[in-house]
Design a protein around this motif. Structure first.
Motif, short mmCIF file in Angstrom:
data_model
loop_
_atom_site.label_atom_id
_atom_site.label_comp_id
_atom_site.label_asym_id
_atom_site.label_seq_id
_atom_site.Cartn_x
_atom_site.Cartn_y
_atom_site.Cartn_z
N ARG A 55 -0.54 4.98 20.77
CA ARG A 55 -2.10 5.21 20.69
C ARG A 55 -2.24 4.90 19.28
N ALA A 56 -3.57 4.27 19.18
CA ALA A 56 -3.86 3.94 17.59
C ALA A 56 -3.94 4.83 16.80
N GLY A 57 -3.21 4.86 15.57
CA GLY A 57 -3.56 6.17 14.82
C GLY A 57 -4.46 5.70 13.37
N PRO A 58 -4.63 6.25 12.60
CA PRO A 58 -5.53 6.03 11.43
C PRO A 58 -5.12 4.79 10.66
N GLY A 59 -6.18 3.97 10.54
CA GLY A 59 -6.02 2.61 9.34
C GLY A 59 -5.52 2.86 8.29
N ILE A 60 -5.01 1.95 7.43
CA ILE A 60 -4.16 2.24 6.28
C ILE A 60 -5.35 1.26 5.30
N ASN A 61 -5.89 1.73 4.45
CA ASN A 61 -6.54 1.25 3.47
C ASN A 61 -5.62 0.81 2.44
N GLN A 62 -5.10 -0.39 2.28
CA GLN A 62 -4.31 -0.82 1.16
C GLN A 62 -5.04 -1.32 -0.26
N VAL A 63 -6.09 -1.69 -0.13
CA VAL A 63 -7.02 -1.70 -1.47
C VAL A 63 -6.97 -0.26 -2.19
N ALA A 64 -7.51 0.57 -1.46
CA ALA A 64 -7.80 2.02 -2.07
C ALA A 64 -6.23 2.62 -2.46
N GLN A 65 -5.09 2.40 -1.82
CA GLN A 65 -3.83 2.56 -2.27
C GLN A 65 -3.35 2.00 -3.38
N VAL A 66 -4.00 0.79 -3.61
CA VAL A 66 -3.46 0.00 -4.74
C VAL A 66 -4.18 0.59 -6.10
N VAL A 67 -5.42 0.77 -5.67
CA VAL A 67 -6.45 1.43 -7.04
C VAL A 67 -5.51 2.90 -7.25
N ARG A 68 -5.18 3.75 -6.39
CA ARG A 68 -4.52 4.93 -6.69
C ARG A 68 -3.14 4.65 -7.47
N SER A 69 -2.40 3.87 -6.99
CA SER A 69 -1.07 3.79 -7.43
C SER A 69 -1.30 3.11 -8.81
N LEU A 70 -2.14 2.14 -9.31
CA LEU A 70 -2.10 1.70 -10.52
C LEU A 70 -2.73 2.66 -11.65
N ARG A 71 -3.36 3.72 -10.87
CA ARG A 71 -3.85 4.90 -12.04
C ARG A 71 -2.89 5.84 -12.30
N GLU A 72 -2.27 6.16 -10.98
CA GLU A 72 -1.04 7.16 -11.02
C GLU A 72 0.43 6.73 -11.33
N ASN A 73 0.83 5.53 -11.04
CA ASN A 73 2.11 5.05 -11.19
C ASN A 73 1.95 3.42 -11.42
N PRO A 74 1.50 3.18 -12.51
CA PRO A 74 1.41 1.96 -13.06
C PRO A 74 2.44 1.08 -13.15
N GLY A 75 3.89 1.81 -13.24
CA GLY A 75 4.98 1.04 -13.52
C GLY A 75 5.56 0.68 -12.24
N SER A 76 4.85 0.99 -10.95
CA SER A 76 5.52 0.79 -9.36
C SER A 76 5.72 -0.74 -9.35
N ARG A 77 6.64 -1.26 -8.36
CA ARG A 77 6.50 -2.48 -7.93
C ARG A 77 5.86 -2.80 -6.86
N ARG A 78 5.02 -1.78 -6.07
CA ARG A 78 4.75 -1.88 -4.78
C ARG A 78 3.06 -2.12 -4.67
N HIS A 79 2.58 -2.51 -5.89
CA HIS A 79 1.13 -2.76 -5.82
C HIS A 79 0.57 -3.92 -5.02
N ILE A 80 0.65 -3.79 -3.89
CA ILE A 80 0.37 -4.95 -2.90
C ILE A 80 -0.60 -4.65 -1.94
N ILE A 81 -1.29 -5.91 -1.67
CA ILE A 81 -2.18 -5.98 -0.65
C ILE A 81 -1.62 -7.24 0.20
N GLU A 82 -1.46 -7.00 1.48
CA GLU A 82 -0.71 -7.88 2.55
C GLU A 82 -1.84 -8.10 3.55
N GLY A 83 -2.23 -9.50 3.81
CA GLY A 83 -2.76 -9.76 5.00
C GLY A 83 -1.98 -10.23 6.30
#
Length: 318
Positions: free
Chosen positions: A158-186
């Protein structure tokens, strides 16, 4: 056309826009001529790169023809809402996406309605907009509500909760700026067939270097004459908004294209634009700091120093 060396700014460095014009020239003169999905035909090269400095308010806003940056900005803000219906765009007289549902409406009904009347009806008639204005799960849906699925007891899902990639990127930029996973995929393979047009500007990646935020856009397919000027502005705008939300300064925008092409019916545009010389140094200021990446308004963006040459019209291939 003036040579690269002849067109320089006050610091005697090449104007950034020559990158764009030289790419256009290479495609038009050396590109492989081929039949494409639209039937119009293109000249195409595979693999290209452009780079732009976004410091001090600089923006990749073409000067060799007028680019309607407010229209491109409204489209980007619409993506961030997750909306997939053109009604909100048409209400702002943004017709970037109107041709695809209009084409489907004409094919399925036989009604030769004009684009202007179709757009007006989309705005005025909510039920009509629901039936004919939806584009399927395009960009914004994937960006802020990527679908997930959960198993249930009988082995189905069944459908689960959707993932907000943009919000995740904002959070990761603030909390883990050195990450190589700051990605928005379409590019959601499972939902491509339901989209009016699969994403062309499909992957965005971001990179923090010191206090600067760099952005990279990979575009699988690129209409250089009509689409790329909007794509460059939209990507740069997204970098600037993300930088502001993350407490960073805008750095560099890197654009990479896969199938990079010009349509054969854009000959007049190409020849005219290649005869022009870039000039000026457009800048953009964001006038306030909204509470989130999703709270920007068109009034928040102010452009200065933009004195483009005249608009060059050309048909859109659907």
């Amino acid at each position: 056309m003036a040579s690269l060396a002849q067109s320089t700014d006050s610091l005697s460095s090449p104007h950034w826009e020559w990158q764009y014009l030289e790419l256009m020239r290479r495609i038009w003169r050396q590109g492989d001529e081929r039949i494409d999905r639209t039937g119009v035909g293109t000249r195409s090269v595979f693999g290209a790169e452009l780079r732009f400095d976004l410091s001090d308010g600089r923006m990749p806003l073409l000067t060799t023809k007028r680019v309607y940056w407010k229209t491109a900005s409204r489209e980007m803000l619409w993506f961030l809402t997750g909306d997939t219906n053109i009604r909100a765009l048409c209400a702002q007289n943004v017709q970037i996406w109107t041709d695809w549902p209009l084409d489907r409406y004409r094919r399925e009904t036989g009604d030769p309605i004009s684009r202007e009347d179709f757009s007006a009806r989309i705005v005025e008639d909510e039920r009509f907009a629901e039936r004919w204005g939806d584009l399927g799960p395009v960009y914004g849906k994937q960006w802020v509500d990527w679908p997930t699925y959960e198993p249930v007891g009988d082995g189905s899902f069944r459908a689960g909760p959707g993932i907000n990639q943009v919000a995740q990127v904002v959070r990761s930029l603030r909390e883990n700026p050195g990450s190589r996973r700051h990605i928005i995929e379409g590019w959601n393979v499972a939902e491509l067939d339901g989209m009016a047009l699969p994403p062309c500007h499909k992957t965005y990646q971001f990179h923090v270097a010191g206090s600067r935020l760099n952005g990279l856009l990979y575009q699988r397919s690129c209409d250089v004459a009509l689409g790329l000027p909007f794509n460059l502005w939209g990507a740069a705008l997204l970098v600037r908004m993300l930088a502001q939300q993350s407490g960073l300064e805008p750095g560099e925008l890197v654009w990479m294209g896969g199938d990079v092409h010009l349509y054969l019916n854009h000959a007049a545009l190409v020849e005219e634009q290649l005869s022009r010389t870039p000039s000026g140094d457009p800048r953009m200021e964001i006038l306030r700091l909204p509470e989130s990446i999703f709270a920007y308004r068109i009034e928040d963006f102010q452009v200065s120093g933009y004195e483009p040459q005249t608009h060059i019209p050309a048909p859109v291939a659907v």
